[in-house]
Design a protein around this motif. Structure first.
Motif, mmCIF file in Angstrom:
data_model
loop_
_atom_site.group_PDB
_atom_site.id
_atom_site.type_symbol
_atom_site.label_atom_id
_atom_site.label_comp_id
_atom_site.label_asym_id
_atom_site.label_seq_id
_atom_site.Cartn_x
_atom_site.Cartn_y
_atom_site.Cartn_z
ATOM 1 N N PHE A 1 41.380 45.311 35.428
ATOM 2 C CA PHE A 1 40.844 44.978 36.742
ATOM 3 C C PHE A 1 41.435 43.643 37.187
ATOM 4 O O PHE A 1 41.883 42.847 36.360
ATOM 5 C CB PHE A 1 39.316 44.859 36.720
ATOM 6 C CG PHE A 1 38.591 46.162 36.567
ATOM 7 C CD1 PHE A 1 38.178 46.886 37.671
ATOM 8 C CD2 PHE A 1 38.319 46.681 35.306
ATOM 9 C CE1 PHE A 1 37.509 48.091 37.535
ATOM 10 C CE2 PHE A 1 37.657 47.882 35.149
ATOM 11 C CZ PHE A 1 37.246 48.586 36.278
ATOM 12 N N LYS A 2 41.385 43.406 38.485
ATOM 13 C CA LYS A 2 41.800 42.119 39.037
ATOM 14 C C LYS A 2 40.607 41.463 39.715
ATOM 15 O O LYS A 2 39.856 42.121 40.433
ATOM 16 C CB LYS A 2 42.939 42.296 40.049
ATOM 17 C CG LYS A 2 43.437 40.980 40.636
ATOM 18 C CD LYS A 2 44.544 41.198 41.657
ATOM 19 C CE LYS A 2 45.003 39.869 42.255
ATOM 20 N NZ LYS A 2 46.056 40.058 43.292
ATOM 21 N N ILE A 3 40.423 40.160 39.470
ATOM 22 C CA ILE A 3 39.320 39.425 40.068
ATOM 23 C C ILE A 3 39.656 39.120 41.530
ATOM 24 O O ILE A 3 40.614 38.407 41.815
ATOM 25 C CB ILE A 3 39.037 38.120 39.293
ATOM 26 C CG1 ILE A 3 38.724 38.439 37.832
ATOM 27 C CG2 ILE A 3 37.895 37.353 39.938
ATOM 28 C CD1 ILE A 3 37.528 39.330 37.626
ATOM 29 N N PRO A 4 38.854 39.640 42.487
ATOM 30 C CA PRO A 4 39.196 39.473 43.900
ATOM 31 C C PRO A 4 38.506 38.304 44.588
ATOM 32 O O PRO A 4 38.892 37.924 45.695
ATOM 33 C CB PRO A 4 38.714 40.793 44.510
ATOM 34 C CG PRO A 4 37.509 41.139 43.677
ATOM 35 C CD PRO A 4 37.768 40.594 42.287
ATOM 36 N N SER A 5 37.448 37.748 43.955
ATOM 37 C CA SER A 5 36.670 36.716 44.642
ATOM 38 C C SER A 5 36.289 35.610 43.665
ATOM 39 O O SER A 5 36.518 35.713 42.458
ATOM 40 C CB SER A 5 35.397 37.322 45.257
ATOM 41 O OG SER A 5 34.476 37.660 44.235
ATOM 42 N N GLY A 6 35.670 34.558 44.204
ATOM 43 C CA GLY A 6 35.315 33.406 43.385
ATOM 44 C C GLY A 6 33.890 33.420 42.875
ATOM 45 O O GLY A 6 33.381 32.371 42.462
ATOM 46 N N SER A 7 33.228 34.578 42.840
ATOM 47 C CA SER A 7 31.825 34.619 42.445
ATOM 48 C C SER A 7 31.606 34.302 40.968
ATOM 49 O O SER A 7 30.498 33.950 40.571
ATOM 50 C CB SER A 7 31.225 35.988 42.775
ATOM 51 O OG SER A 7 31.776 36.992 41.939
#
Length: 297
Positions: free
Chosen positions: A98-104
């Motif tokens: 998976f790729k991390i899309p946000s800064g959460s």
């Protein structure tokens, strides 16, 4: 786009082509190759030794290879079946990228991190339907989990498990309590949040023995703005200090490590066990910073 479904269709299509080639087309090509070689040998016998092909062995080999060669449509289907099958099995039952899309999940996971997710630790699930076929272990508090977003199951989210079924989770005045016990937090130096171009307070939380860094911005008020309607919403009480929720059976309460920049269970509710994809455990690439590669807590 459901990539698992697309991959499954490719496995079926290429698998049918592979089986058809082994059982039908390959035997036909072998018979044709044997017939071509036999016809060549008969021609050589008729013309006699004086005019025979000096490179008969090479000619026979070329005739055989030409007749055994797969047509282009079969080459691009049956030939790829073993590779596609391995990818499908590994992705469905072992690990999935998976790729991390946000800064959460900052500071644990950054935008652009490519991660691996363990697909069997919580029980093996069938692809597409996500039906569990082996039990595995229950997610633990502190695990970083990928799951299908309950509001739109075509979207994958990643958060940290905070509450298990039956737990009472309190997030009051920006302090976390689980089953009446405050989650310990140890201050760290302020964190530069490059996405928001500012500093945030950073702490190490210890939840059930899992230690990880979290961010908290004291300038952001504690109350939850924009909480949606969701199943078991009656299990949650919203007030000026935050939220208190009792996790229903078969569900989990998830939160992002970037507490003031995370849409999580505080806003859209609980995550059913059937939505769990797996446990994230390794960063295998970040093209902006290769030092990010490795395991994380």
């Amino acid at each position: 786009m459901n990539f698992a479904l697309i991959l499954f269709v490719l496995v079926v299509v290429t698998g049918v082509a592979w089986v058809a080639d082994k059982l039908v087309f390959l035997p036909k090509r072998r018979r044709a190759a044997e017939a071509a070689v036999a016809e060549f040998d008969r021609q050589q016998a008729r013309i006699g030794e004086r005019f025979a092909d000096e490179n008969a062995a090479q000619t026979r080999a070329r005739l055989r290879d030409d007749k055994l060669r797969q047509p282009w449509w079969l080459e691009y289907s049956a030939s790829f079946f073993p590779v596609i099958l391995v990818v499908f099995v590994v992705r469905s039952f072992v690990v999935e990228p998976f790729k991390i899309p946000s800064g959460s999940m900052v500071p644990t996971l950054l935008v652009g991190d490519f991660i691996l997710v363990n697909k069997f630790e919580y029980g093996i699930r069938l692809p597409i339907t996500n039906t569990k076929i082996t039990q595995g272990r229950q997610p633990s508090r502190g695990d970083v989990v990928v799951f299908r977003y309950p509001k739109d199951e075509s979207v994958d989210y990643i958060k940290r498990v905070i509450g298990l079924p039956g737990d009472v989770v309190e997030y009051q005045d920006k302090k976390l309590t689980v089953n009446g016990k405050p989650v310990p937090e140890t201050p760290l130096p302020d964190y530069l949040d490059e996405e928001r171009l500012g500093y945030a307070k950073q702490f190490v939380q210890d939840i059930s023995g899992h230690k990880n860094a979290i961010l908290n911005n004291p300038a952001v008020p504690p109350f939850i703005v924009g909480a949606e309607d969701f199943p078991y919403r009656d299990n949650c009480t919203y007030n000026a200090r935050g939220v208190i929720c009792k996790v229903p059976p078969g569900n989990y309460f998830m939160m992002g490590d970037n507490r003031d920049n995370s849409a999580d269970s505080r806003y859209w509710g609980f995550v059913p066990d059937g939505n769990i994809v797996g446990r994230a455990f390794f960063i295998w690439m970040n093209f902006s910073d290769l030092r990010r590669v490795g395991s994380f807590k």
